[in-house]
Enzyme design. Structure first.
Site, PDB file in Angstrom:
ATOM      1  N   ASP A 145      42.301 -30.696  15.317  1.00 15.69           N
ATOM      2  CA  ASP A 145      40.973 -30.150  15.093  1.00 15.69           C
ATOM      3  C   ASP A 145      41.096 -29.112  13.984  1.00 15.69           C
ATOM      4  O   ASP A 145      42.190 -28.745  13.568  1.00 15.69           O
ATOM      5  CB  ASP A 145      40.370 -29.560  16.375  1.00 15.69           C
ATOM      6  CG  ASP A 145      38.845 -29.509  16.278  1.00 15.69           C
ATOM      7  OD1 ASP A 145      38.319 -29.641  15.153  1.00 15.69           O
ATOM      8  OD2 ASP A 145      38.178 -29.336  17.308  1.00 15.69           O
TER       9      ASP A 145
HETATM   10  C1  BGC Z   1      35.166 -29.161  15.547  1.00 11.56           C
HETATM   11  C2  BGC Z   1      35.288 -30.658  15.478  1.00 11.56           C
HETATM   12  C3  BGC Z   1      34.849 -31.162  14.126  1.00 11.56           C
HETATM   13  C4  BGC Z   1      35.681 -30.480  13.070  1.00 11.56           C
HETATM   14  C5  BGC Z   1      35.369 -30.930  11.659  1.00 11.56           C
HETATM   15  C6  BGC Z   1      35.835 -28.487  14.375  1.00 11.56           C
HETATM   16  O1  BGC Z   1      35.596 -27.138  14.339  1.00 11.56           O
HETATM   17  O2  BGC Z   1      35.713 -28.701  16.759  1.00 11.56           O
HETATM   18  O3  BGC Z   1      34.531 -31.251  16.512  1.00 11.56           O
HETATM   19  O4  BGC Z   1      34.985 -32.541  14.062  1.00 11.56           O
HETATM   20  O5  BGC Z   1      35.458 -29.092  13.147  1.00 11.56           O
HETATM   21  O6  BGC Z   1      34.146 -30.479  11.243  1.00 11.56           O
END
Ligand code: BGC
Length: 742
Positions: A299
């Site tokens: 993530d």
């Molecule tokens: C979120 C994800 C997301 C990623 C990319 C993160 O902060 O937890 O769900 O896909 O950012 O934007």
């Protein structure tokens, strides 16, 4: 005669010469095409060839994901296009322009030594430009086919805008409505999440990843994220092995089986070992047991987050732990590019492990056809977005996801004779908040407001009188009086209120799920009008309704319905449409009653174990949802009262639409196993089916029970246990006993 045959032979000779030289030339040309660029070779052979040619630095760059511009501003994008290395593995692509995408791809293909395409990812969570209802709402439709269609359209819009990969679906089973991200998933139930996991993967990825309009899916956030303590985001999650297997793993396993190309590792800690550095979940289960051959992306920053989590002392150790555990791509941290080479030199990471990670990333690029067709069509926005088929799906999904929670004395649908309708509340003319969080590339301007939906619905039939009444929050009651005046002139008061979009989503947890007091005060004030009150509740989570429930005659939960919500709401209020959504998540009575979900374990003292100050019952259970028609359920018939473990049992029921309106009914089949070697939830959903029944129509709904699939449960190691004994099928208010024997 002789002459003719001579010329004929000459012609044949000439033709065969031309043909054979063409074959030779083609063969020669093919021989000069490097094997990894040769479309006719199997993907694994192409990967092998490419890997052989790559330097360590080139390999490591494949594990790096960066973001293409902080926003869609062109200058910003131009600047980062210059900065980005052509060898990078992936970019988060925030522009909507296929031209820019092709430009940047050209840079990768032409300016890097090997011409490896870049994988462009983006958060396409509930639609790309055509914004659909939030996933929690979609789950309430219990219509997996429709969700597949929505995801397919989202995939097409994305691909045509330069995106090859979505960070969706989120399949974290969520039982704490304080957690802001409850809006992004499919509710509290494991089976429901599994079904929508499969439905969305099918929609995004189509029949094959190489189809021109397919994009790669990403199951997230692997795993246990929604157990973040107290519903606060990014916190420790205490996930027991039993809970991991029973509650959280099935939607991931289903998504992996459906072919999901990638997974995203969560921010959370799983009982001491963070999800982004957890060899058990990332390697033992995902790669070894389930044989997933795609890759895992961290993530955003979840690799360096290992430092504050207390699991790594610095970036280098964080890299080592995440990479070795099985996270192949590092989202925006840049710590893999910083540290992997050194870690290889120090023999802490074997080169074979780097190769394996790169192989997985390349595999998805090959499967998407990026090597063979790196550029996308450059159509105008008009040809890419809001196509009739996507708008129709947006409207239908909005309609089917809305849940009629309460309908005292048939306050809904509003009588056909009404002449004046009061439309009051901060949401009546609001576009932004109807989109919900993670709205992709949606733009508020094109969202149809509830007011616009009503104007269209009631054109020439009734007047729509508007007053804002109050804001979502705060103490300003200045507009109360005007709202009351509007209510007094009307036959019915329709209130549009609830949550703002920024109250749910990432890092948007709330300590209370009650709505701000001003909203309840406005409703109490309008009660003075004596007119029936219909509450259109828009929210990204279940809310504590408190007095709003008693003050309202009818409540329609409209969630955050997206671009076409306005007319769907209006159609449901007028009775042109019939509500068919059912709750995919329980509405607790109060915030303090969290967690309350339908498949809790039985209390050791069944009549006790609640709170002194409130009832043990929530406000609305999972599965609740009213219709304007009535459905009568006959008695369930089962094919046998006893079955062996290798036999199947069929349960079936006839259901009749006994009301005055065509309607859709979702039938939910639950199983309970009252005595087992590992205690079981009071009941578990095992199958659901939604069908349309015309007035007077009778239909048969069937559930075929497969003992291994439906009656077994996992132990703490994920092994399925099937025990003989008594079981119950529950459906509606019926409970039928049967026995499983050895
Ligand atoms: C979120 C994800 C997301 C990623 C990319 C993160 O902060 O937890 O769900 O896909 O950012 O934007």
């Amino acid at each position: 005669m002789i002459k003719t045959s001579f010329y004929k032979q000459l012609t044949i000779l000439a033709v065969s010469f031309v043909l054979s030289s063409t074959i030779v030339i083609t063969a020669l040309a093919q021989a000069t095409v490097l094997p990894y660029k040769n479309k006719s070779l199997p993907i694994e052979q192409r990967i092998k060839d490419l890997l052989k040619r790559m330097t360590l630095e080139e390999k490591i760059l494949q594990t790096n994901q960066w973001t293409y511009g902080k926003n869609a501003n062109e200058n910003n994008i131009e600047a980062s296009k210059k900065a980005v290395r052509p060898e990078i593995g992936s970019l988060i692509y925030r522009s909507i322009s296929p031209v820019y995408r092709n430009d940047i791809m050209r840079k990768a293909i032409n300016e890097s030594r090997l011409g490896i395409p870049i994988l462009m990812g983006f958060d396409v969570i509930h639609g790309y430009r055509t914004v659909y209802p939030i996933p929690l709402a979609q789950a309430c439709s219990f219509n997996t086919e429709l969700v597949t269609q929505a995801c397919a359209v989202a995939a097409k819009e994305s691909r045509l805008s330069g995106v090859d990969w979505t960070f969706s679906p989120m399949i974290d089973v969520a039982r704490d409505a304080r957690w802001g991200r409850v809006s992004e998933g499919y509710g509290e139930d494991t089976y429901t999440n599994s079904m929508f996991s499969v439905a969305s993967v099918k929609g995004y990825q189509g029949k094959s990843l190489s189809d021109p309009y397919s994009i790669a899916a990403c199951l997230k956030h692997y795993i246990g994220y929604s157990l973040s303590e107290g519903g606060r985001d990014y916190r420790y999650a205490d996930v027991s092995a039993q809970t991991l297997w029973e509650t959280f793993m099935p939607p991931y396993e289903a998504g992996v089986k459906a072919g999901a190309a990638t997974l995203m590792s969560g921010f959370n800690d799983i009982s001491g070992i963070p999800a982004s550095a957890n060899p058990y979940t990332l390697t033992d289960i995902l790669k070894k047991r389930w044989k997933h051959d795609g890759f895992v992306v961290s993530d955003w920053g979840s690799v360096i987050n290992l430092i504050p989590q207390g699991f790594a002392k610095d970036n280098k150790e964080a890299t080592l732990k995440s990479f070795m555990a099985g996270v192949e791509m590092d989202m925006v941290d840049n710590v893999y590019v910083e540290n992997l080479e050194q870690l290889v030199k120090e023999n802490k990471i074997p080169i074979a492990k780097i190769d394996e990670a790169v192989r997985r990333i390349l595999r998805i690029k090959f499967r998407l056809g990026l090597f063979d067709k790196p550029y996308v069509e450059e159509l105008s926005e008009k040809d890419r977005y809001y196509q009739p088929e996507s708008m129709a799906i947006a409207a239908r999904l909005a309609e089917e996801s809305m849940v009629l929670l309460k309908n005292k004395q048939h306050a809904l649908p509003v009588s056909k004779d009404v002449k004046n309708i009061a439309l009051i509340g901060p949401l009546a003319k609001n576009k932004v908040d109807l989109m919900g969080s993670w709205e992709g590339q949606g733009i508020a301007d094109v969202v149809e407001t509830i007011y616009e939906g009503f104007e269209k619905e009631y054109k020439g039939k009734a007047n729509i009188l508007y007053a804002k009444g109050c804001d979502f929050d705060g103490i300003n009651e200045a507009d109360f009086e005007a709202a009351l005046a509007v209510a007094q002139q009307s036959d019915v008061v329709v209130l549009c209120m609830g949550e703002m979009k920024k109250w749910s989503g990432e890092n948007a947890s709330r300590s209370t799920i009650a709505l701000p007091a001003i909203q309840e005060r406005l409703v109490s004030y309008l009660k003075k009008s004596g007119k029936p009150i219909v509450l259109l509740l828009s929210s990204g989570r279940p809310v504590e309704l408190g007095k709003l429930d008693t003050l309202s005659d009818a409540i329609l939960e409209i969630w955050q319905p997206g671009i076409a919500g306005g007319s769907s709401v209006a159609g449901l209020v007028s009775g042109r449409l019939n509500p068919s959504g059912k709750l995919a998540i329980t509405f607790p009575l109060t915030t303090g009653q969290i967690p309350t979900y339908y498949n809790m374990r039985q209390s050791a003292r069944p009549k006790l174990g609640g709170y002194q100050d409130i009832s043990s019952e929530p406000k609305y259970w999972f599965g609740h949802g009213l219709s304007y028609t009535t459905f009568s359920y006959d008695s369930v018939k089962i094919s046998s009262k006893t079955i062996k473990k290798n036999q199947k049992l069929t349960a079936q029921i006839n259901i009749t639409n006994t009301g005055n309106m065509d309607g859709k009914e979702t039938v939910m089949w639950f199983i309970s196993d009252p005595v087992a070697s590992i205690t079981r939830p009071m009941k578990e959903l095992k199958f659901f089916e939604k069908k349309t029944l015309k007035v007077g129509e009778k239909m048969t709904f069937k559930f075929e029970i497969d003992p291994m699939r439906d009656l077994s449960f996992p132990d703490a190691n994920g092994n399925r246990v099937l025990e003989s004994g008594d079981f119950y099928i529950s459906i509606n208010n019926q409970k039928i006993k049967f026995e499983l024997v050895d």
